[in-house]
Structure formats: structure tokens, C-alpha cells
Scaffold this motif. Structure first.
Motif, PDB file in Angstrom:
ATOM      1  N   ALA A  56       0.828  -1.179   0.053  1.00 56.24           N
ATOM      2  CA  ALA A  56      -0.016   0.091  -0.002  1.00 56.24           C
ATOM      3  C   ALA A  56       0.873   1.098   0.009  1.00 56.24           C
ATOM      4  O   ALA A  56       0.605   2.264  -0.748  1.00 56.24           O
ATOM      5  CB  ALA A  56      -0.988   0.059   1.176  1.00 56.24           C
ATOM      6  N   CYS A  57       1.869   1.344   0.681  1.00 54.03           N
ATOM      7  CA  CYS A  57       2.946   2.521   1.035  1.00 54.03           C
ATOM      8  C   CYS A  57       3.673   2.697  -0.164  1.00 54.03           C
ATOM      9  O   CYS A  57       3.752   3.706  -0.776  1.00 54.03           O
ATOM     10  CB  CYS A  57       3.887   2.200   1.961  1.00 54.03           C
ATOM     11  N   ASP A  58       4.159   1.542  -0.867  1.00 61.64           N
ATOM     12  CA  ASP A  58       4.606   1.624  -2.270  1.00 61.64           C
ATOM     13  C   ASP A  58       3.965   1.758  -3.665  1.00 61.64           C
ATOM     14  O   ASP A  58       4.446   2.629  -4.406  1.00 61.64           O
ATOM     15  CB  ASP A  58       5.565   0.257  -2.576  1.00 61.64           C
ATOM     16  N   HIS A  59       2.758   1.137  -3.718  1.00 63.00           N
ATOM     17  CA  HIS A  59       2.009   1.140  -4.934  1.00 63.00           C
ATOM     18  C   HIS A  59       0.872   1.920  -4.768  1.00 63.00           C
ATOM     19  O   HIS A  59       0.050   1.837  -6.158  1.00 63.00           O
ATOM     20  CB  HIS A  59       1.790  -0.246  -5.425  1.00 63.00           C
ATOM     21  N   SER A  60       0.541   2.763  -3.801  1.00 62.92           N
ATOM     22  CA  SER A  60      -0.778   3.840  -3.954  1.00 62.92           C
ATOM     23  C   SER A  60      -0.398   5.003  -3.350  1.00 62.92           C
ATOM     24  O   SER A  60       0.796   5.403  -2.903  1.00 62.92           O
ATOM     25  CB  SER A  60      -1.805   2.946  -2.894  1.00 62.92           C
ATOM     26  N   ARG A  61      -1.600   5.962  -3.376  1.00 64.07           N
ATOM     27  CA  ARG A  61      -1.391   7.091  -2.839  1.00 64.07           C
ATOM     28  C   ARG A  61      -1.074   7.211  -1.338  1.00 64.07           C
ATOM     29  O   ARG A  61      -0.837   8.240  -0.793  1.00 64.07           O
ATOM     30  CB  ARG A  61      -2.525   7.949  -3.257  1.00 64.07           C
ATOM     31  N   SER A  62      -1.187   5.898  -0.720  1.00 61.53           N
ATOM     32  CA  SER A  62      -1.037   5.938   0.842  1.00 61.53           C
ATOM     33  C   SER A  62       0.267   6.460   1.199  1.00 61.53           C
ATOM     34  O   SER A  62       0.612   7.034   2.170  1.00 61.53           O
ATOM     35  CB  SER A  62      -1.422   4.511   1.218  1.00 61.53           C
ATOM     36  N   GLY A  63       1.288   6.022   0.186  1.00 66.11           N
ATOM     37  CA  GLY A  63       2.809   6.297   0.374  1.00 66.11           C
ATOM     38  C   GLY A  63       3.083   7.940  -0.007  1.00 66.11           C
ATOM     39  O   GLY A  63       4.291   8.443   0.428  1.00 66.11           O
ATOM     40  N   HIS A  64       2.103   8.685  -0.368  1.00 61.21           N
ATOM     41  CA  HIS A  64       2.193  10.217  -0.587  1.00 61.21           C
ATOM     42  C   HIS A  64       2.173  10.820   0.496  1.00 61.21           C
ATOM     43  O   HIS A  64       1.432  10.389   1.797  1.00 61.21           O
ATOM     44  CB  HIS A  64       1.457  10.581  -1.479  1.00 61.21           C
ATOM     45  N   PRO A  65       2.494  12.083   0.793  1.00 61.24           N
ATOM     46  CA  PRO A  65       2.437  12.732   2.040  1.00 61.24           C
ATOM     47  C   PRO A  65       0.911  12.818   2.362  1.00 61.24           C
ATOM     48  O   PRO A  65       0.183  13.182   1.573  1.00 61.24           O
ATOM     49  CB  PRO A  65       2.864  14.280   1.653  1.00 61.24           C
ATOM     50  N   GLY A  66       0.496  12.634   3.805  1.00 63.57           N
ATOM     51  CA  GLY A  66      -0.915  12.854   4.158  1.00 63.57           C
ATOM     52  C   GLY A  66      -1.718  11.462   3.986  1.00 63.57           C
ATOM     53  O   GLY A  66      -2.609  11.017   4.229  1.00 63.57           O
ATOM     54  N   GLY A  67      -0.909  10.442   3.380  1.00 67.29           N
ATOM     55  CA  GLY A  67      -1.556   9.406   2.970  1.00 67.29           C
ATOM     56  C   GLY A  67      -1.492   8.214   4.047  1.00 67.29           C
ATOM     57  O   GLY A  67      -1.084   8.454   5.195  1.00 67.29           O
ATOM     58  N   ARG A  68      -2.586   7.228   3.778  1.00 65.14           N
ATOM     59  CA  ARG A  68      -2.835   6.355   5.240  1.00 65.14           C
ATOM     60  C   ARG A  68      -3.255   5.038   4.677  1.00 65.14           C
ATOM     61  O   ARG A  68      -3.646   4.957   3.384  1.00 65.14           O
ATOM     62  CB  ARG A  68      -3.887   6.841   6.170  1.00 65.14           C
ATOM     63  N   VAL A  69      -3.144   4.212   5.599  1.00 69.60           N
ATOM     64  CA  VAL A  69      -3.805   2.646   5.262  1.00 69.60           C
ATOM     65  C   VAL A  69      -4.645   2.525   6.544  1.00 69.60           C
ATOM     66  O   VAL A  69      -4.050   2.707   7.689  1.00 69.60           O
ATOM     67  CB  VAL A  69      -2.417   1.894   5.140  1.00 69.60           C
ATOM     68  N   MET A  70      -5.794   1.960   6.329  1.00 70.25           N
ATOM     69  CA  MET A  70      -6.509   1.255   7.302  1.00 70.25           C
ATOM     70  C   MET A  70      -6.772  -0.096   7.559  1.00 70.25           C
ATOM     71  O   MET A  70      -6.384  -0.918   6.509  1.00 70.25           O
ATOM     72  CB  MET A  70      -7.942   1.906   6.958  1.00 70.25           C
ATOM     73  N   ARG A  71      -6.556  -0.474   8.698  1.00 75.76           N
ATOM     74  CA  ARG A  71      -6.474  -1.979   8.732  1.00 75.76           C
ATOM     75  C   ARG A  71      -7.759  -2.562   9.642  1.00 75.76           C
ATOM     76  O   ARG A  71      -8.307  -1.897  10.816  1.00 75.76           O
ATOM     77  CB  ARG A  71      -5.303  -2.411   9.842  1.00 75.76           C
ATOM     78  N   PHE A  72      -8.502  -3.372   8.972  1.00 72.17           N
ATOM     79  CA  PHE A  72      -9.692  -4.230   9.686  1.00 72.17           C
ATOM     80  C   PHE A  72      -9.388  -5.452  10.132  1.00 72.17           C
ATOM     81  O   PHE A  72      -8.737  -6.183   9.354  1.00 72.17           O
ATOM     82  CB  PHE A  72     -10.869  -4.246   8.839  1.00 72.17           C
ATOM     83  N   LEU A  73      -9.998  -6.034  11.128  1.00 74.10           N
ATOM     84  CA  LEU A  73      -9.932  -7.425  11.777  1.00 74.10           C
ATOM     85  C   LEU A  73     -11.101  -7.877  12.136  1.00 74.10           C
ATOM     86  O   LEU A  73     -11.715  -7.176  13.072  1.00 74.10           O
ATOM     87  CB  LEU A  73      -8.826  -7.415  12.797  1.00 74.10           C
ATOM     88  N   SER A  74     -11.718  -9.074  11.866  1.00 73.72           N
ATOM     89  CA  SER A  74     -12.954  -9.752  12.166  1.00 73.72           C
ATOM     90  C   SER A  74     -12.686 -11.078  12.134  1.00 73.72           C
ATOM     91  O   SER A  74     -11.755 -11.759  11.467  1.00 73.72           O
ATOM     92  CB  SER A  74     -13.896  -9.356  11.405  1.00 73.72           C
ATOM     93  N   THR A  75     -13.744 -11.652  12.763  1.00 76.28           N
ATOM     94  CA  THR A  75     -13.953 -13.148  12.585  1.00 76.28           C
ATOM     95  C   THR A  75     -15.243 -13.364  12.178  1.00 76.28           C
ATOM     96  O   THR A  75     -16.265 -13.398  12.707  1.00 76.28           O
ATOM     97  CB  THR A  75     -13.821 -14.097  13.948  1.00 76.28           C
TER      98      THR A  75
END
Length: 168
Positions: free
Chosen positions: A65-84
Motif C-alpha cells: 500500500a505504501c509503495d504502490h498507492s497514494r497511501s505512500g504520498h504525504p498525508g496518505g494512510r492505510v486502514m486495517r480491519f480485523l474480524s471473525t
């Protein structure tokens, strides 16, 4: 005041952990891994090897996500979700999802191809690791605008393991 160790809770269908958001910086991968290990420790039935596999897959997806999307641009982010989402008497499915900020370029224009076939290459194995370690995995659009432009991409991976009840 004594700190009591937390007793892991058996999985149940629909259990969700709080979503976590990380800045799209490679240096944040360590925090993502630590938070994920903490969350997995609250779930009964997760073996240390499975926790390591899930953590490795999350780390690889975060790096992508950091390398290949806008998430790696200044202000970018990645969200993590976890569930069963699925828990039966015999098997539990844990679902990990990471959502990025969308492609760096117009998704309708193909990205330039680079050779990843070299067995000595230091990069290009993240999705292969996820493919090998997860029971199922894939990607999907996380958000669509009315005009059809892609705003973000979700990479999800599911890990099936014997339910705690199956051991009894």
C-alpha cells in the motif's frame, strides 16, 4: 496495582476489532505489526505460528500500500480491519483487511511492467507470500464514486484455524 494478563476470548461470528489507521510511511509497519499482535493475543485459539503468518501478511500488504498507492504520498494512510466473520464448531475464519488510498495513477492506464521472475530479486514476493500463507485472499474496490473512479483498494486475507471448541 497489579496488571492482570488478559484472558483470550473465544472467537464468535461477527467479532470485530476497532479499525486502525496508520500513516502511509514504511516506518509505521512496526507499529502495525505490534498492534496486530496485541489484537491477536485477545483471541483464543491463535497459535504463535499462525499469529506470525498473519502478521507477515499484514506487513507485506502494508508495504505494498505504501509503495504502490497514494497511501505512500504525504498525508496518505492505510486502514486495517480485523474480524471473525465465520465461526463453526470445527473452524474459525479470521479476516484481515488493509485499505489503501487508491492507485498512484489512473487505473485505466496500465502500469509499466517490470520483470519479477528473477529468483534473486529482493522485491516482488509480497503477494506470493500472502497467497501461500492465507487460506483465501483477494482485492476489491473499497469505495467507488458515482463516476466510477476508484478511490481505494482493499486487500483482504482470510486465515482458517481449528475452533477452540473442536479441541474439546
Amino acid at each position: 496495582m497489579a496488571i492482570m494478563p488478559q484472558t483470550p476470548i473465544p472467537a464468535y461470528p461477527g467479532r470485530r476489532w476497532a479499525a486502525r489507521t496508520y500513516p502511509g510511511l514504511a516506518s509505521m509497519a512496526a507499529r502495525l505489526r505490534a498492534d496486530l499482535r496485541d489484537d491477536l493475543a485477545t483471541l483464543a485459539g491463535i497459535t504463535p505460528d499462525l499469529a506470525d503468518d498473519i502478521t507477515l501478511c499484514a506487513s507485506e500488504a502494508f508495504a505494498n500500500a505504501c509503495d504502490h498507492s497514494r497511501s505512500g504520498h504525504p498525508g496518505g494512510r492505510v486502514m486495517r480491519f480485523l474480524s471473525t466473520p465465520v465461526v463453526t464448531r470445527h473452524e474459525t475464519t479470521l479476516r484481515l483487511s488493509l485499505i489503501d488510498d487508491g492507485p498512484k495513477r489512473d487505473p485505466r492506464i496500465p502500469a509499466p511492467r517490470t520483470p519479477h521472475g528473477c529468483p534473486l530479486a529482493e522485491r516482488g514476493r509480497g503477494l506470493l507470500l500472502i497467497h501461500r500463507l492465507a487460506t483465501e485472499w483477494g482485492t476489491s474496490r473499497a469505495v467507488d464514486t458515482p463516476d466510477g473512479s476508484l478511490l481505494s483498494t482493499a486487500l483482504w486475507a482470510e486465515f482458517a484455524y481449528p475452533s477452540a471448541e473442536a479441541d474439546r
